[in-house]
Design an enzyme around this catalytic site. Structure first.
Site, short mmCIF file in Angstrom:
data_model
loop_
_atom_site.label_atom_id
_atom_site.label_comp_id
_atom_site.label_asym_id
_atom_site.label_seq_id
_atom_site.Cartn_x
_atom_site.Cartn_y
_atom_site.Cartn_z
N LYS A 65 17.64 -13.53 -24.42
CA LYS A 65 18.80 -14.25 -24.94
C LYS A 65 20.04 -13.63 -24.34
O LYS A 65 20.04 -12.46 -23.95
CB LYS A 65 18.86 -14.14 -26.47
CG LYS A 65 19.61 -15.28 -27.12
CD LYS A 65 18.77 -16.54 -27.19
CE LYS A 65 19.51 -17.70 -27.81
NZ LYS A 65 18.58 -18.82 -28.07
P1 NAD Z 1 25.75 -26.82 -30.65
O1 NAD Z 1 26.91 -25.96 -30.33
O2 NAD Z 1 25.40 -27.96 -29.75
O3 NAD Z 1 25.90 -27.45 -32.12
C1 NAD Z 1 26.10 -26.68 -33.26
C2 NAD Z 1 26.52 -27.59 -34.41
O4 NAD Z 1 26.65 -26.81 -35.59
C3 NAD Z 1 27.87 -28.26 -34.19
O5 NAD Z 1 27.83 -29.56 -34.76
C4 NAD Z 1 28.82 -27.36 -34.97
O6 NAD Z 1 30.00 -28.04 -35.38
C5 NAD Z 1 27.94 -27.01 -36.15
N1 NAD Z 1 28.38 -25.81 -36.87
C6 NAD Z 1 28.90 -24.68 -36.36
N2 NAD Z 1 29.23 -23.84 -37.35
C7 NAD Z 1 28.89 -24.46 -38.50
C8 NAD Z 1 28.99 -24.13 -39.87
N3 NAD Z 1 29.49 -22.95 -40.25
N4 NAD Z 1 28.54 -25.02 -40.78
C9 NAD Z 1 28.02 -26.19 -40.40
N5 NAD Z 1 27.92 -26.58 -39.13
C10 NAD Z 1 28.34 -25.72 -38.20
O7 NAD Z 1 24.52 -25.82 -30.79
P2 NAD Z 1 22.97 -26.17 -30.75
O8 NAD Z 1 22.49 -25.97 -29.36
O9 NAD Z 1 22.74 -27.46 -31.44
O10 NAD Z 1 22.38 -24.96 -31.60
C11 NAD Z 1 22.27 -24.98 -33.00
C12 NAD Z 1 21.20 -24.00 -33.44
O11 NAD Z 1 19.95 -24.37 -32.84
C13 NAD Z 1 21.42 -22.54 -33.04
O12 NAD Z 1 20.87 -21.72 -34.04
C14 NAD Z 1 20.60 -22.40 -31.78
O13 NAD Z 1 20.22 -21.06 -31.52
C15 NAD Z 1 19.41 -23.26 -32.14
N6 NAD Z 1 18.62 -23.74 -31.00
C16 NAD Z 1 19.18 -24.49 -30.00
C17 NAD Z 1 18.39 -24.96 -28.97
C18 NAD Z 1 18.93 -25.86 -27.88
O14 NAD Z 1 18.13 -26.34 -27.06
N7 NAD Z 1 20.21 -26.14 -27.83
C19 NAD Z 1 17.03 -24.65 -28.94
C20 NAD Z 1 16.48 -23.89 -29.97
C21 NAD Z 1 17.29 -23.45 -31.00
#
Ligand code: NAD
Length: 414
Positions: free
Chosen positions: A104
């Site tokens: 990461k």
């Molecule tokens: P992103 O930045 O695309 O989206 C995050 C979302 O969460 C946004 O809508 C943001 O406004 C919202 N958010 C942020 N802070 C918040 C809060 N305090 N309360 C409510 N909503 C909030 O990020 P993502 O890629 O969708 O990642 C989200 C989660 O999924 C993370 O934990 C990440 O590690 C995990 N993840 C992502 C992927 C991927 O392929 N992108 C894969 C596996 C896991």
């Protein structure tokens, strides 16, 4: 003091290894990252001043192959958070049977507070700083919170400029035009939807009767919401960092997505009522999908959570205390290292396609993803039943066992 993500990852590990017969010292080895890089680097800002940014890249384990893991841009990034996320990546890749180790990365920054030019300069400099670890054979980054296709394109280009030729396989989650994969942008959300459908079957809840609540409307939450809606479920609440919206009769997700793209948030969407993030987590529903940040459900709010199923789109959205309370209440939890593994699975497909310069159809990608997610779900559910443990512990056991097997077969050098 609040427990950090790495302490949580270690507690989950310690719980799972109790069920595994390990050679003495093996647990000590798996508890620590293989290598950690901290970089402090300067960026010339638009006003001519120089600002120093701090970034990290952590490799947790490489027994199964090159390391894989996203890059996070967020003000709260810490070394311990990156360590936890790298460790979860190791188990996640092993759980879905993909030949990768866990990594990461992250930069402490608020990407929204930077201009496009500053963001590009910061990304390219960070990519250069971590290029001592990054390569298609060694370590392949991907998007995470706060990063996406645009940043992956800059990273791919920066690495390629230093090599003198294009190296698309150095990073995944790229735009299609430069070697990205069909299906990658919605793969994590698709995996969340696929595993949710399996959990609904086990709970005997027909999908067209299911009410779903989604926290976080980004790269994971938005596709998870519209894909489960397409299967007949009703999404009754959605939120982002600014707040949430609620409509017990269901929200049209594609319409909400178009609204959020124009207005920058779901807040203010006219066909639903406003709701806070805290209230949203406590709504009565069949499926709660936390798809935002870590530690959203803790001992404080877990007793008030009224979901039958929790699908962990985010990494680490439940603290161990919350986990225990919810398992005790009979909530079916699809653990993060299974639930959100669709992203790394299609990242793997993207890497394979880039290495071969041969690209697959979207149907082929989605079908292969579905098979892997369903197989992994069933394997973990069977293990949970056999060992009489919860789904998270079963997933950890499966992941750890596969890594241990690889370590033992390879042998400890020298
Ligand atoms: P992103 O930045 O695309 O989206 C995050 C979302 O969460 C946004 O809508 C943001 O406004 C919202 N958010 C942020 N802070 C918040 C809060 N305090 N309360 C409510 N909503 C909030 O990020 P993502 O890629 O969708 O990642 C989200 C989660 O999924 C993370 O934990 C990440 O590690 C995990 N993840 C992502 C992927 C991927 O392929 N992108 C894969 C596996 C896991």
């Amino acid at each position: 003091m609040e427990e950090n993500a790495y302490a949580i990852a270690l507690r989950q590990f310690d719980k799972a290894v109790r069920y595994i017969d390990l050679k003495p010292g093996m647990a000590d080895y798996l508890r620590v990252p293989k290598r950690e890089l901290i970089v402090n680097f300067p960026v010339t800002m638009d006003d001519g001043s120089v600002r120093v940014f701090t970034g990290y890249r952590v490799h947790h384990n490489t027994a199964l192959g090159p390391t894989k893991g996203g890059i996070r841009y967020h003000p709260s990034v810490t070394l311990d958070e990156v360590r936890a996320l790298a460790m979860w990546m190791t188990w996640k890749c092993a759980v879905v049977g993909i030949p990768y180790g866990g990594a990461k990365g992250g930069v402490v920054c608020d990407p929204k507070a930077l201009s496009l030019r500053e963001l590009e300069k910061m990304t390219r400099r960070y990519a250069t700083e971590i290029s001592v670890l990054m390569s298609p054979q060694g370590d392949i980054p991907a998007p995470d919170l706060g990063t996406g296709e645009r940043e992956m394109a800059w990273i791919m280009d920066t690495y390629s400029m230093h090599r003198g030729y294009s190296v698309p396989a150095v990073v995944t989650g790229k735009p299609l035009a430069i070697g990205g994969s069909l299906g990658r942008s919605e793969a994590t959300g698709r995996g969340v939807a696929i595993t949710t459908l399996e959990a609904l079957k086990r709970k005997n809840i027909p999908v067209d009767k299911a009410r779903v609540v989604v926290q976080g409307f980004g790269k994971v939450g938005a596709p998870a919401a519209y894909l489960i809606e397409e299967r007949g479920a009703k999404v009754i609440a959605v939120s982002d960092a600014n707040g949430g919206v609620y409509n017990p009769n269901g929200i049209k997700i594609r319409e909400l997505l178009a609204y959020a793209k124009t207005c920058g948030s779901v807040v203010g969407y006219p066909y639903a009522e406003p709701i806070t993030n805290a209230e949203l987590l406590e709504l009565e529903c069949d499926v709660l999908m936390p798809c935002a940040l870590e530690k959203q459900i803790t001992a404080a709010n877990a007793p008030r959570v009224r979901a039958a199923i929790i699908a962990e789109g985010a990494n680490g959205p439940l603290t161990p205390e919350a986990d225990e309370i919810l398992v005790g209440k009979g909530v079916f939890i699809i653990p993060d290292i299974l639930c959100n593994a669709g992203g790394v699975t299609v990242s793997y497909f993207e890497w394979v396609q880039d290495l071969q310069s041969f690209f697959w159809s979207e149907d082929e990608i989605n079908e292969r993803l579905r098979q892997i997610m369903v197989r992994s779900f069933n394997h973990i559910a069977r293990l949970a039943y056999e060992k009489e443990v919860d789904m998270r512990t079963a997933a950890q056991i499966l992941g750890i066992q596969r890594v241990v097997e690889a370590v033992m077969i390879r042998g400890i050098y020298p």
